[in-house]
Motif scaffolding. Structure first.
Motif, PDB file in Angstrom:
ATOM      1  N   SER A  25      -8.951   4.941  39.888  1.00 25.85           N
ATOM      2  CA  SER A  25      -8.592   6.056  38.982  1.00 25.85           C
ATOM      3  C   SER A  25      -7.089   6.203  38.755  1.00 25.85           C
ATOM      4  O   SER A  25      -6.651   7.222  38.221  1.00 25.85           O
ATOM      5  CB  SER A  25      -9.170   7.375  39.507  1.00 25.85           C
ATOM      6  N   ASP A 174       0.845   9.181  24.680  1.00 27.50           N
ATOM      7  CA  ASP A 174       0.460   9.583  26.030  1.00 27.50           C
ATOM      8  C   ASP A 174       1.245   8.772  27.052  1.00 27.50           C
ATOM      9  O   ASP A 174       1.006   7.576  27.228  1.00 27.50           O
ATOM     10  CB  ASP A 174      -1.055   9.350  26.179  1.00 27.50           C
ATOM     11  N   TYR A 177       1.661   7.291  32.388  1.00 18.93           N
ATOM     12  CA  TYR A 177       2.212   6.310  33.342  1.00 18.93           C
ATOM     13  C   TYR A 177       3.694   6.052  33.084  1.00 18.93           C
ATOM     14  O   TYR A 177       4.238   5.032  33.499  1.00 18.93           O
ATOM     15  CB  TYR A 177       1.399   5.002  33.255  1.00 18.93           C
ATOM     16  N   THR A 200       1.929  13.824  32.705  1.00 26.55           N
ATOM     17  CA  THR A 200       1.002  14.434  33.671  1.00 26.55           C
ATOM     18  C   THR A 200       1.587  14.453  35.074  1.00 26.55           C
ATOM     19  O   THR A 200       2.478  13.654  35.394  1.00 26.55           O
ATOM     20  CB  THR A 200      -0.334  13.657  33.684  1.00 26.55           C
ATOM     21  N   ARG A 211      -4.972  19.448  38.547  1.00 27.29           N
ATOM     22  CA  ARG A 211      -5.084  19.461  37.090  1.00 27.29           C
ATOM     23  C   ARG A 211      -3.872  20.100  36.414  1.00 27.29           C
ATOM     24  O   ARG A 211      -3.870  21.299  36.124  1.00 27.29           O
ATOM     25  CB  ARG A 211      -6.381  20.180  36.629  1.00 27.29           C
ATOM     26  N   ILE A 212      -2.882  19.319  36.182  1.00 35.00           N
ATOM     27  CA  ILE A 212      -1.723  19.840  35.457  1.00 35.00           C
ATOM     28  C   ILE A 212      -0.998  18.725  34.705  1.00 35.00           C
ATOM     29  O   ILE A 212      -0.725  17.661  35.251  1.00 35.00           O
ATOM     30  CB  ILE A 212      -0.778  20.648  36.401  1.00 35.00           C
TER      31      ILE A 212
HETATM   32  C1  LIG Z   1      -3.678   7.289  29.790  1.00 36.43           C
HETATM   33  C2  LIG Z   1      -4.085   8.497  30.561  1.00 36.43           C
HETATM   34  N1  LIG Z   1      -3.727   9.709  30.120  1.00 36.43           N
HETATM   35  C3  LIG Z   1      -4.071  10.819  30.788  1.00 36.43           C
HETATM   36  C4  LIG Z   1      -4.807  10.751  31.953  1.00 36.43           C
HETATM   37  C5  LIG Z   1      -5.270  11.995  32.650  1.00 36.43           C
HETATM   38  O1  LIG Z   1      -4.278  12.869  32.853  1.00 36.43           O
HETATM   39  P1  LIG Z   1      -4.595  14.306  33.431  1.00 36.43           P
HETATM   40  O2  LIG Z   1      -5.067  14.137  34.823  1.00 36.43           O
HETATM   41  O3  LIG Z   1      -3.258  14.967  33.322  1.00 36.43           O
HETATM   42  O4  LIG Z   1      -5.609  14.971  32.566  1.00 36.43           O
HETATM   43  C6  LIG Z   1      -5.207   9.527  32.446  1.00 36.43           C
HETATM   44  C7  LIG Z   1      -6.023   9.456  33.673  1.00 36.43           C
HETATM   45  O5  LIG Z   1      -6.530   8.467  34.077  1.00 36.43           O
HETATM   46  C8  LIG Z   1      -4.831   8.377  31.734  1.00 36.43           C
HETATM   47  O6  LIG Z   1      -5.192   7.162  32.158  1.00 36.43           O
END
Ligand SMILES: Cc1ncc(COP(=O)(O)O)c(C=O)c1O
Length: 349
Positions: A25, A174, A177, A200, A211-212
């Motif tokens: 994960s 997004d 990472y 994140t 969760r944030i």
């Molecule tokens: C590309 C990507 N964005 C967002 C998230 C999830 O983020 P959050 O836990 O802040 O909802 C993930 C989780 O695996 C992810 O791989």
């Protein structure tokens, strides 16, 4: 997709969880910063009271960390929530959204729960080509771009991203990472009023369970998100933990260093075992055992019997049955993984 399937240990008992190595994960394999854990303990006595709805102290801390203004930040219950808010704020039911695949499944889910129609474009050979995306962009309202992308680990280049932004469509970048990749387009938000950048606390900061996450954009864009945001979606413990996590940059740096080193080691070892491995800027590797005459299910089933969970990507649209994704673990975890994989060939024959 059901949550239990995506996060296989989310429903298992604590005892079972301890026996497994969880490399499926993309969390921080070192866990959370001890300072974040301490902050949660300290705040525990206050949970009788609602959280501060505007998260102003946290926004100040993020503002300093990311170099944007507090009013350019919207926090959410994970960046998942901010994706959902973006769909609500910037699209109407029936609109199309562009989703390059393979990618993070939440882009499709957020779209579908908001009655949007995902328009999938395959990343040929798992590579980004802005021309292919531009050809499909004219009838969509918004575009989701993972940067780096999950599971491919690579990113659209800045030139290509600018071309997408210049179409005027809402572009959601997004950067979950981003800390591993060490690049960001957060400093473009003043230049493009159609750019929303997501980050994140679930990945390098190691507090996925709280969760944030947050979105960054210009003032109007953030105000639009705030209008559709439930006021208390980010709880007290999460806010305090995130503030403390941002104060522990040593932990972040050590995590980044460990992941970068371990990623290169793991890549080499996988290649020596004849896996094909894609380049990755994130804390995971996408790889295939197909040169060994095996598919993803063979490897994932075998490893799960050894107590090691990795991701079978056959459920990811656009990935196919041959690909797996491995989160970079601690040195000990990676050693156990490689040890198990070395025996795989022999046991499968
Ligand atoms: C590309 C990507 N964005 C967002 C998230 C999830 O983020 P959050 O836990 O802040 O909802 C993930 C989780 O695996 C992810 O791989």
């Amino acid at each position: 997709m059901e949550a239990g399937a995506a996060y296989p240990l989310a429903t298992s008992s604590e005892k079972e969880e301890k026996d497994f190595i969880k490399l499926c994960s993309n969390e921080n394999s070192r866990g959370p910063s001890p300072k974040a854990v301490e902050a949660v303990r300290k705040e525990a006595d206050e949970i009788g009271q609602y959280p501060e709805s505007s998260s102003s102290e946290l926004k100040e801390a993020i503002s300093e960390y990311m170099g944007v203004e507090p009013f350019q930040i919207c926090v959410g219950n994970g960046s998942d929530e901010v994706m959902d808010l973006a769909c609500k704020a910037f699209t109407d039911p029936g609109d199309k959204v562009l989703v390059p695949i393979p990618t993070f499944s939440q882009y499709e889910l957020a779209s579908r729960v908001n009655a949007l129609v995902p328009k999938f474009v395959e990343l040929k050979d798992f590579k980004w080509n802005s021309k292919d995306l531009l050809e499909e962009i004219s009838d969509v309202k918004a575009v989701f771009i993972g940067r780096p992308n999950n599971p491919t680990g690579n990113s659209i280049d800045e030139k290509g991203l600018k071309k997408l932004l210049e179409t005027g469509k809402m572009i959601i970048v997004d950067e979950a990472y981003g800390e591993f990749a060490n690049y960001s387009v957060a400093d473009w938000i003043e230049d493009y009023d159609n750019l929303l950048v997501l980050r994140t606390f679930s990945k390098i900061f190691g507090i996925a369970g709280l969760r944030i996450g947050y979105g960054m954009g210009n003032r109007e864009l953030i105000e639009a998100l705030q209008r559709v945001r439930p006021p208390f979606s980010v709880n007290r413990l999460a806010q305090k933990a995130a503030i403390s996590a941002l104060k522990d940059m040593d932990f972040v740096e050590e995590s980044r260093k460990m992941i970068v080193e371990e990623k290169e080691k793991l890549r080499q070892e996988l290649e020596e075992l004849n896996f094909e491995v894609l380049p990755s800027d994130a804390n995971f590797l996408m790889a295939t055992p197909s040169p060994l005459g095996m598919d993803a299910a063979d490897v994932c089933d075998y490893l799960s019997q050894k107590g090691i969970l990795i991701r079978n990507l056959s459920g990811f649209k656009g990935a196919g049955p041959e690909w797996i994704r491995i989160t970079i673990g601690t040195p000990e975890q990676n050693k156990r993984l490689i040890g198990a994989l070395k025996k795989l060939g022999g046991e499968k024959e």
